[in-house]
Design a protein around this motif. Structure first.
Motif, short mmCIF file in Angstrom:
data_model
loop_
_atom_site.label_atom_id
_atom_site.label_comp_id
_atom_site.label_asym_id
_atom_site.label_seq_id
_atom_site.Cartn_x
_atom_site.Cartn_y
_atom_site.Cartn_z
N VAL A 228 -3.82 10.71 3.18
CA VAL A 228 -4.68 9.56 2.90
C VAL A 228 -4.71 8.70 4.17
CG1 VAL A 228 -5.01 7.50 1.48
CG2 VAL A 228 -4.04 9.58 0.47
N ALA B 8 -0.84 8.85 5.38
CA ALA B 8 0.34 8.94 4.52
C ALA B 8 -0.03 9.90 3.40
CB ALA B 8 0.73 7.57 3.99
N LYS B 9 0.96 10.37 2.67
CA LYS B 9 0.72 11.37 1.64
C LYS B 9 0.48 10.71 0.28
CE LYS B 9 1.61 15.01 4.27
NZ LYS B 9 0.51 15.87 4.72
N ASP B 10 -0.40 11.29 -0.53
CA ASP B 10 -0.46 10.88 -1.92
C ASP B 10 0.50 11.75 -2.73
OD1 ASP B 10 -1.67 13.28 -2.57
OD2 ASP B 10 -3.66 12.41 -2.87
N ALA B 11 0.56 11.53 -4.03
CA ALA B 11 1.55 12.22 -4.86
C ALA B 11 1.36 13.74 -4.84
CB ALA B 11 1.47 11.70 -6.29
N ASP B 12 0.13 14.18 -4.56
CA ASP B 12 -0.12 15.63 -4.50
C ASP B 12 0.07 16.20 -3.11
OD1 ASP B 12 -0.82 15.56 -7.20
OD2 ASP B 12 -2.90 15.04 -6.72
N PHE C 248 -3.64 2.84 -5.98
CA PHE C 248 -4.87 2.57 -5.24
C PHE C 248 -5.93 3.64 -5.51
CE2 PHE C 248 -4.65 -0.85 -1.90
CZ PHE C 248 -3.50 -1.45 -2.37
N ASN D 68 7.83 12.08 9.20
CA ASN D 68 6.68 11.51 8.50
C ASN D 68 6.93 10.08 8.05
OD1 ASN D 68 4.61 13.56 8.44
ND2 ASN D 68 6.07 14.76 7.23
N ALA E 240 6.49 9.00 4.24
CA ALA E 240 5.78 7.82 3.73
C ALA E 240 4.69 8.26 2.76
CB ALA E 240 5.18 7.04 4.89
N THR E 241 4.80 7.81 1.52
CA THR E 241 3.75 8.09 0.54
C THR E 241 3.09 6.78 0.12
OG1 THR E 241 5.41 8.09 -1.21
CG2 THR E 241 4.79 10.22 -0.31
N ILE E 242 1.89 6.93 -0.39
CA ILE E 242 1.09 5.73 -0.66
C ILE E 242 1.36 5.18 -2.06
CG2 ILE E 242 -0.74 6.61 0.85
CD1 ILE E 242 -2.34 7.07 -1.85
N ASN E 243 0.91 3.97 -2.28
CA ASN E 243 0.86 3.39 -3.62
C ASN E 243 -0.25 4.12 -4.36
OD1 ASN E 243 0.18 1.91 -5.89
ND2 ASN E 243 0.36 -0.08 -4.86
N GLN E 244 0.16 5.01 -5.25
CA GLN E 244 -0.76 5.92 -5.92
C GLN E 244 -1.79 5.17 -6.77
OE1 GLN E 244 -0.49 9.07 -5.13
NE2 GLN E 244 -1.74 10.12 -6.66
N ILE F 36 0.82 -1.22 0.00
CA ILE F 36 0.00 0.00 0.00
C ILE F 36 0.86 1.27 0.00
CG2 ILE F 36 -1.96 -1.17 1.08
CD1 ILE F 36 -1.26 0.17 3.73
N PHE F 37 2.17 1.10 0.04
CA PHE F 37 3.05 2.27 0.02
C PHE F 37 3.76 2.40 -1.33
CE2 PHE F 37 2.66 1.01 4.50
CZ PHE F 37 2.04 2.15 4.97
N SER F 38 4.33 3.58 -1.57
CA SER F 38 4.90 3.84 -2.89
C SER F 38 6.15 3.00 -3.11
CB SER F 38 5.23 5.32 -3.04
OG SER F 38 6.31 5.64 -2.21
N LEU G 99 -6.70 2.21 2.84
CA LEU G 99 -5.93 1.48 1.83
C LEU G 99 -5.78 0.02 2.21
CD1 LEU G 99 -2.93 3.88 1.04
CD2 LEU G 99 -5.10 3.65 -0.20
#
Lengths: 411, 411
Positions: free
Chosen positions: A278, A270-274, B8, A210, B2-6, A118-120, A283
């Motif tokens: 989230v 957690a952060k999304d790409a923008d 999703f 973070n 920590a960023t998410i799996n975009q 679920i993480f990038s 997730l």
């Protein structure tokens, strides 16, 4: 043209326990009369508690009849089990959790393996060294590891947090920024723990950077000392930075029955790409409901039974049995002058190999001269070189015999 | 950080069955006295076969005692179950499989969801439309879908193989080259099947294009007609191009007990980035042993018992029960002049919604006027628009009552 996930080719050779099995098999072929004692793989040996088997029998009977039959259950687990977990494992320690923050699964190995999905993909991952291999291998498969450096016995892009006698197996905070931090306490393989103060350092680090802490607490039931936290959520603010994994495998002898759970607090973001927040629990819920179909009803009834008064008593006596073994190993080896760690709040004993032997040389010596199978520390990572793991999961008789055999060795 | 799996965030809204549950709940709140009959979600309702529960009881008893206790089993499944599967499901149909080609798991949903992990991220994926949502969603999570086109109700990079009355629910070969092809026969949701000749077309396509077929055969036990293949490996050469998924969920009522298996023949190869052949079974084995810890011993004993003479008889009578239901629904709806598909070799009946109603309008009509819950075809994909799924998994009484209620509707 179907091509493979190329990351799989970065995985290193055979798994630790298959190499152990190979050497063991070879030894038995050459020494068919040897009485091997296994204190290697961390598998339990005592029968299931009676409260558990009673509940499982009764669940099977329910499933036998159409009028009490249950098919698909909620992927996240039945309410009766979620409630028991929240009430007994958390509420009783002053931690409030909601039903939608707990996810029942068929094993912590699966959960700690799957959570990274679920993480990038470019998340920087930190692990303790020595470490449970699943944390690393699942990130290798996902393409986060970079290539393997044979000389260092490490992957280029993984941040290793060295745990050895010099730091009393308590890792320093990472020198570079990391996104995901796998921490395991009580620790496998070293058997060591952190105090609440020491754990707070990690929660603070995660808040500042973070980062998210993936806290594997599979051996929580073995904690004996007062000042050792049972959950990372005993540290204030940890809900904003940590996911916690718990298992019934060692607690209640469920290694062959399969049940565990994962806590993902709603506060954890957690952060999304923008750069938007989230909710991580959403997730994980989506992942869990899409790729998993719930734990066997029979198993869930068995798991819930360990929270009954009889169940608790029976679990305590199981834990006592294994922790008495741990004491026997620990005290026995100490009396021989060995440097011994763990075994106080965990079923694992971690020892410095004597006479400067490396981990595999000591494995061969122990197998060859005492017919005991243990686990070479280097199998858990480079920082485990020169260490060795023994487990307290054998029978009392075998545990005592093993210590006697080691006593007779020239070390 | 920590960023998410975009990826999703590309997943579309709530899952089909939660929308159904929502509308159902609302209806019940407004009509508290309505006697709802559910022929919606594909869950079984009959008790487990006696041979199964007997074996499960006895397995629980084994686990209760330290001298017969079993902890971690092989991740791939116990030999006793692998042997029963190979002997009964394959050898008996002239297909030879080795023990290391069969992987027991806790459900086909997990296996069909996880299988994509071992392939490259840029693999082009083809699915039938309508389709079991898990195939698509797991590829969305892995980043293979591209973005969602709301107008088309499809993802940009997924190749959809349209199945409707015009092609008798038998999809055309893809017009562009694809790498992974999900085929499900007997099909969920349409209940339709392919002959061996028709299946051979796909095997040939896969050979010519170096594609891999992911053959979901969860409903195999419901096949009644002679000329319908039970396994894709009945087609010569299929072992070089296909992975097959089987489940005990519907066959033996295991939806709440959790057991399935996946066959990955050693002949099946895929290319690595340098164009070398890689044995796919090795990759799956590595994935399976790293992220999964085996199925409950109790469940595996239960699954093995369905291959005993009593077990087989009891399974047959379960299948007969549900297929008699299927016939009742199929014949009943046909006699009303509806266009009805499936229900002959599968427990699913797929019907053209009458009077040009769209799928959700028919759902609301059926719920509102006949108090029956079914599944809107469009929930399985755009090609399902104007279709509707009913399942044969209800009780006989409810199935008969449902048909009577539909008979009284003005369609």
């Amino acid at each position: 043209m179907a091509t493979i996930n190329q990351n799989f080719l970065q995985l290193q050779g055979s798994y630790l326990f298959s190499e152990i099995a190979k050497r063991r098999t070879k030894f038995i072929e050459e020494n068919p009369n040897a009485q091997i004692i296994s204190l290697g793989i961390g598998d339990v040996t005592r029968g299931l508690p009676e409260a558990v088997t009673k509940a499982m029998h009764s669940a099977v009977d329910e499933l036998a009849q159409s009028n009490s039959f249950r098919g698909y259950g909620p992927e996240q687990g039945y309410d009766f089990l979620l409630e028991a977990i929240i009430q007994n494992d958390y509420k009783a320690r002053g931690i409030d959790l909601q039903m939608n923050e707990v996810f029942v699964s068929d094993g912590s190995k699966c959960d700690v393996g799957n959570i990274q999905e679920i993480f990038s993909q470019d998340a920087v991952v930190a692990v303790q060294d020595p470490v449970y291999p699943v944390y690393v291998d699942t990130n290798v498969m996902a393409g986060r590891s970079g290539s393997f450096n044979k000389e260092k016995n490490q992957y280029e892009n993984i941040v290793y947090l060295r745990c050895d006698a010099d730091n009393n197996f308590k890792p320093e905070l990472p020198s570079r920024k990391v996104d995901l931090i796998y921490l395991c306490y009580p620790n496998n393989p070293t058997g060591m723990t952190l105090t609440k103060e020491e754990l707070k350092k990690w929660v603070d680090y995660a808040k500042e950077n973070n980062s998210i802490i993936l806290f594997d607490s599979a051996y929580e039931a073995f904690i004996q000392e007062e000042d050792v936290p049972h959950s990372i959520y005993e540290v204030e603010g940890a809900k904003e930075v940590a996911i916690e994994f718990r298992s019934f495998s060692k607690t209640a002898g469920f290694t062959g029955v399969r049940c565990a759970y994962t806590v993902v607090p709603r506060e954890l973001k957690a952060k999304d790409a923008d750069g938007n927040d989230v909710t991580v629990a959403d997730l994980w819920n989506r992942r869990h409901t899409t790729k998993f179909n719930g734990v066997s009803y029979v198993t869930q009834r068995g798991a819930a039974a360990i929270y009954s008064p009889e169940g608790k008593e029976q679990i305590n006596s199981l834990v006592d049995y294994y922790m008495t073994n741990a004491g026997i190993i620990r005290d026995g080896l100490k009396s021989l002058g060995l440097d011994v760690y763990g075994g106080v709040n965990a079923p694992y004993i971690w020892l410095k190999t004597p006479s400067g032997l490396d981990s595999w040389a000591f494995f061969d010596k122990l197998l060859g001269e005492a017919n005991i199978v243990g686990t070479p520390g280097v199998g858990f990572g480079q920082a485990g070189q020169g260490y060795f793991r023994l487990t307290a999961f054998g029978s009392r008789e075998n545990t005592e015999a093993a210590v006697e055999r080691i006593r007779k060795l020239s070390l």
